[in-house]
Design a protein around this motif. Structure first.
Motif, short mmCIF file in Angstrom:
data_model
loop_
_atom_site.label_atom_id
_atom_site.label_comp_id
_atom_site.label_asym_id
_atom_site.label_seq_id
_atom_site.Cartn_x
_atom_site.Cartn_y
_atom_site.Cartn_z
N GLU A 40 62.95 4.83 10.24
CA GLU A 40 62.46 3.91 11.27
C GLU A 40 63.56 2.98 11.79
O GLU A 40 63.26 2.00 12.47
CB GLU A 40 61.31 3.07 10.70
CG GLU A 40 60.08 3.88 10.37
CD GLU A 40 59.47 4.50 11.63
OE1 GLU A 40 59.13 3.75 12.56
OE2 GLU A 40 59.38 5.75 11.69
N PRO A 72 61.92 4.06 17.38
CA PRO A 72 61.17 5.06 16.59
C PRO A 72 59.78 5.32 17.15
O PRO A 72 59.22 6.41 16.97
CB PRO A 72 61.10 4.42 15.19
CG PRO A 72 62.33 3.56 15.13
CD PRO A 72 62.51 3.01 16.52
N SER A 73 59.20 4.33 17.84
CA SER A 73 57.87 4.50 18.43
C SER A 73 57.88 5.44 19.62
O SER A 73 56.81 5.90 20.06
CB SER A 73 57.34 3.13 18.89
OG SER A 73 58.14 2.63 19.96
#
Length: 639
Positions: A57, A35-36
């Protein structure tokens, strides 16, 4: 021919050294991000080999044969709020598959409890990374071979837990089947149990329907109605059961039976009887004299898997069978491999049975003694022994190269088979394996509290490990082999059974026979014999004596320091004098062939068949320190 097998590397949610990322991008065909936005999952796979879902997430993927569709996996992903919830969210999904998850910067990876699908890890600058193949990590890190683990391979199927299946390169660790790897964004890692064995308390009347359903679902995952499916039909209970389950689903079967030349061989008769009752199947019979001899193709170099395989002797024969199936339209092949390992416990089950039910235990022990022709004193020692697993493991070091005085089937002593190196193993090999055993003995825990159950789980995991070899080697040849008996759900169904009802001295594979009652011909279910190919084995060794002599003169095992040159030469040139039978020689030949294959294919073929995915910019400078290790796996376990 076929395509390269699926492969993947899982990355933590942190910056990894740019050189590592560059190598991965050059070889991978797909990439999925955390998700980052940092890379999470890179490799090469087709849509039917890996299913992916995202929910906020959370990233969740299953790789392999799995009952979950993309839509179902997406629903499950929405139930995940931490790594602890991953397994419960997957629920009763069945098949043979890896699980990979990213939740809030934390990464979770596990294979199967059977070991058919495995996980390996290594430390690189920037963090710990893991993969489904040890060779992928060895290539990425230029790791050197681990001579101690190479020596363990000479013990063949007698290697105990946790030595069996360790990674063969220094700096690379295997995640023990039944455990999952947790990667933290801070760089730490640990392993934790995700699987717990069932209680083992179901009577046969309840366990048999559960096993039938598990096998039915395992076969159905690999069959499309009307699709042509290759299947082994050996005449034994295992392969025959899979054939009838596949026919039930609607497969168009092309079955293959090998006809051995030993007098009194009954395999073909049972197979023919089953084939006559299989609806719409095309039955192929292959007399052994019309097939490539055993050990044909010793000098044909192939892309090796993660470790040696003992299946060298009939590799050319199996390729011939696969080509015949493919010519008739088969797209995959079912194998009964694993049935012998998972549907009944080893004889050591009587040790625990005696303590739970003394009279029943004594009756079973007496029955096994009569059937196996064990000595009374040996049976008494087996039943009364109370040594802990670590103590037994340490004691095995004193008999690593001791040859049996005579060929007898001995009552099982301790927690499993005595680890045994062949007579041609070097003194260095004995020392290295002994050191690994002593190190493991200090802190390692058995796979189960009860030794018979430990041995049952261990032999199921050995079957899964071999199934992984088969799947890797055959995928590239165009007709991948599937082993439904090695699916986790099938193993769980077997382990849920009362051991004294899953195996008895008075019947053969009673659990599978009860599970297949009414589907598989009664004549096959009542069979108690098992045939062999000893004539073909000896003929193959004689026919390929020249190649074996050349191997003896330039042995890679000798060069590695794990084999004695003169003793190995004698064994290869005079196999009729072997004291330990065919298994010890085949393990050695498999290891020798594997080393030669590595020389011929230093870069894994599965990393060379694919183009690179879209490039991603490096996000930060490399982190130069290696991450700390927080390992919850048994101390003393080999890498």
């Amino acid at each position: 021919m076929g395509s390269a097998p699926t492969w993947f590397v899982v990355l933590p949610d942190r910056e990894i050294h740019p050189d590592v990322m560059r190598q991965l991008r050059q070889r991978a065909a797909q990439a999925v991000s955390h998700p980052s936005g940092r890379p999470w999952l890179v490799g090469a796979w087709s849509p039917h080999e890996l299913t992916f879902a995202a929910a906020g997430e959370v990233r969740l993927a299953v790789a392999g044969v799995c009952s979950l569709t993309t839509e179902e996996l997406a629903i499950r992903a929405r139930r995940v709020h931490s790594l602890a919830a991953v397994e419960s969210a997957l629920g009763k999904a069945h098949g043979s598959f890896h699980v990979i998850a990213s939740v809030g910067g934390h990464t979770y990876v596990r294979g199967t409890l059977s070991g058919e699908r495995r996980v390996y890890l290594t430390a690189v600058e920037g963090g710990v990374i893991c993969a489904d193949r040890a060779r992928t990590l060895a290539w990425l890190t230029s790791a050197e071979l681990d001579t101690a683990q190479l020596a363990v391979r000479l013990t063949g199927f007698t290697a105990p837990h946790p030595l069996a299946g360790g990674a063969l390169w220094r700096g690379i660790r295997r995640v023990i089947p039944g455990e999952a790897l947790h990667l933290d964004p801070g760089g730490q890692w640990r392993t934790a149990r995700w699987w717990q064995a069932p209680e083992g308390e179901l009577p046969l009347s309840e366990a048999a329907p559960a096993l039938r359903q598990a096998l039915r679902e395992a076969v159905a995952l690999r069959v499309r109605p009307g699709e042509v499916l290759g299947a082994d039909l050996s005449g034994g209970m295992d392969s025959t059961s899979l054939c009838f389950l596949a026919a039930e689903v609607g497969a168009r079967l092309v079955t293959a039976t090998l006809r051995w030349t030993a007098p009194g061989n009954e395999d073909h008769a049972y197979a023919q009887h089953a084939a006559e009752l299989l609806p719409g199947a095309e039955h192929l019979v292959f007399p052994s004299a019309e097939l490539p001899a055993h050990f044909t193709g010793l000098d044909d170099r192939r892309d090796p898997g993660d470790e040696p395989s003992a299946a060298l002797r009939d590799r050319a024969q199996q390729h011939h069978l696969a080509e015949a199936m493919r010519a008739r339209g088969a797209v995959r092949r079912l194998s009964g491999h694993g049935g012998d390992h998972v549907v009944q416990p080893p004889d050591a089950y009587v040790h625990g049975l005696l303590r739970r039910s003394p009279l029943v235990g004594l009756r079973h022990a007496a029955g096994l003694r009569a059937r196996r022709r064990w000595q009374l004193a040996a049976v008494a020692r087996m039943l009364l022994d109370g040594h802990a697993y670590g103590t037994w493991l340490a004691r095995t070091t004193g008999q690593l190269r001791a040859a049996p005085a005579r060929r007898v089937i001995r009552a099982p002593q301790g927690w499993g088979l005595q680890p045994q190196l062949p007579p041609w193993a070097s003194d260095q090999a004995v020392d290295l394996v002994g050191e690994l055993l002593r190190a493991a003995a200090r802190n390692v825990e058995p796979l189960a509290v009860e030794r018979g159950r430990h041995a049952w789980i261990h032999q199921a995991q050995e079957a899964g490990r071999i199934a992984g070899h088969l799947a890797y080697g055959t995928a590239a040849e165009g007709l991948p082999v599937h082993s439904p008996f090695c699916d986790d759900a099938v193993i769980n169904a077997c382990l849920a059974t009362l051991p004294q009802e899953a195996a008895t001295p008075w019947s053969y594979k009673p659990l599978l026979a009860a599970a297949m009652h009414g589907l598989v011909p009664t004549r096959v279910l009542h069979r108690t014999t098992k045939d062999h190919c000893g004539v073909e084995w000896q003929h193959g060794l004689r026919l390929h004596r020249r190649e074996l002599a050349a191997w003896a003169e330039e042995s890679r095992l000798v060069a590695s320091g794990v084999a004695n040159a003169e003793l190995l030469r004698r064994a290869l040139l005079s196999p009729g004098l072997l004291r330990g039978g065919s298994a010890e020689l085949e393990s050695t030949l498999g290891a020798e062939a594997w080393l030669r294959d590595l020389e011929a294919h230093p870069a894994p073929v599965h990393l060379t068949h694919h183009g690179a995915p879209r490039p991603e910019p490096d996000r930060a400078a490399p982190i130069r320190s290696l991450p700390p290790k927080h390992d919850n796996s048994p101390k003393g376990a080999p890498s």
